[in-house]
Design an enzyme around this catalytic site. Structure first.
Site, short mmCIF file in Angstrom:
data_model
loop_
_atom_site.label_atom_id
_atom_site.label_comp_id
_atom_site.label_asym_id
_atom_site.label_seq_id
_atom_site.Cartn_x
_atom_site.Cartn_y
_atom_site.Cartn_z
N CYS A 82 -54.03 -29.75 -22.26
CA CYS A 82 -54.95 -28.43 -22.84
C CYS A 82 -55.34 -27.29 -22.07
O CYS A 82 -55.22 -26.18 -22.32
CB CYS A 82 -55.82 -28.79 -23.61
N HIS A 120 -61.39 -31.38 -25.63
CA HIS A 120 -59.87 -30.11 -26.40
C HIS A 120 -60.17 -29.23 -26.38
O HIS A 120 -61.07 -28.82 -26.97
CB HIS A 120 -59.57 -30.82 -27.52
N ASP A 137 -53.56 -23.40 -30.94
CA ASP A 137 -52.86 -24.78 -30.25
C ASP A 137 -51.85 -24.73 -29.96
O ASP A 137 -51.54 -26.07 -30.38
CB ASP A 137 -53.58 -25.44 -31.73
#
Length: 286
Positions: A82, A120, A137
């Site tokens: 991420c 995250h 995302d």
């Protein structure tokens, strides 16, 4: 009050090789900070760049400076997790004129009753042609294929289903929870607040994720490739393919199969030395 000059407040978009990045993700649309462009960029990035933690398993560090991210994810056509994906994507959005703010999510999927740190990375994004606030995302490895509004309700990215829920958190704070539909029905993926995160915050989380024995990414390879029609996951030597309707299949691999599967399924070509090191790393024996 103006922000300090510390570059950690920004995403270094001016230093991005924008042409090379857009070619890497296969984007040839309008280079403008619009809702349409944002949708096209999220879909292109999410489906072009895989999620992977192989550098950690190979005993290397995960630098987050833009030069390293461009070299790895763009020039060498590797993937990342991420923090890497979001760092590169944020630089591109900033360069194109979008409003970009980092956020952190606390992953709950697969955690059971354990409390994980908020490690995250995702992005809050605004456009020049719309008043809505969007969430992107691109670094979870499992979509969504679209930016989604900061508004409670269900939404789809292709045939994949998601739901954003608004809750009250500790001290009566605003808390958002993203759910996804899969083989086990509806499950919560992670929660997040709107507290802004900067490069230095991501550096701290990145250190934990890439070095701590409590991190899920320091013990075995974990690789994902997300497509509109299928989600492929390599977890150690287990290869899983999931589909939008919740069905899927699983098979076990021999360690010697990993380089071929990484290349053919995940579009990750390792050097011969790295392929040999991966197959003989301590995780195989643990």
């Amino acid at each position: 009050m103006s922000k300090p000059a510390d570059p950690a407040y920004h995403w270094n978009g001016a230093d991005l090789d924008l042409d090379a990045y857009l070619a890497r993700i296969g984007f040839d649309g309008e280079r403008a900070p619009t809702v349409r462009t944002l949708h096209e960029l999220v879909r292109a990035h999410t489906t072009a760049i895989p999620f992977e933690n192989l550098e950690i398993i190979l005993g290397r560090s995960i630098p987050l400076d833009l030069a390293t991210l461009q070299d790895k994810l763009v020039r060498r056509r590797r993937g990342g997790y991420c923090y890497e994906n979001v760092g590169l994507f944020a630089a591109a959005l900033e360069r194109l004129g979008f409003g970009v703010t980092g956020l952190s999510g606390r992953v709950s999927m697969g955690a059971g009753t354990a409390l994980r740190p908020a490690t995250h990375a995702l992005l809050r994004v605004t456009t020049a042609d719309d008043d809505r606030v969007w969430l992107c995302d691109v670094g979870f490895g499992a979509g969504p294929l679209v930016p989604f509004e900061l508004s409670a309700g269900e939404f789809t990215g292709g045939d994949w289903q998601f739901r954003l829920e608004s809750r009250r958190g500790e001290l009566d704070s605003d808390l958002w929870v993203l759910h996804q539909f899969g083989r086990d029905g509806w499950i919560d993926r992670y929660s997040f607040t709107l507290n802004p995160q900067y490069g230095i915050d991501y550096a701290v989380g990145n250190h934990f994720v890439s070095t701590s024995p409590r991190s899920p990414f320091t013990t075995r390879p974990f690789v994902q490739r997300f497509h509109p029609e299928a989600h492929h996951v390599l977890d150690g030597t287990t290869l899983v393919t999931e589909y939008p309707d919740g069905t899927g299949n699983t098979r076990e691999l021999e360690p010697t199969e990993l380089p071929k599967v990484l290349a053919e399924v995940f579009d990750i070509d390792l050097t011969e030395a790295d392929a040999a090191a991966l197959a003989n790393a301590p995780w195989i024996r643990d």
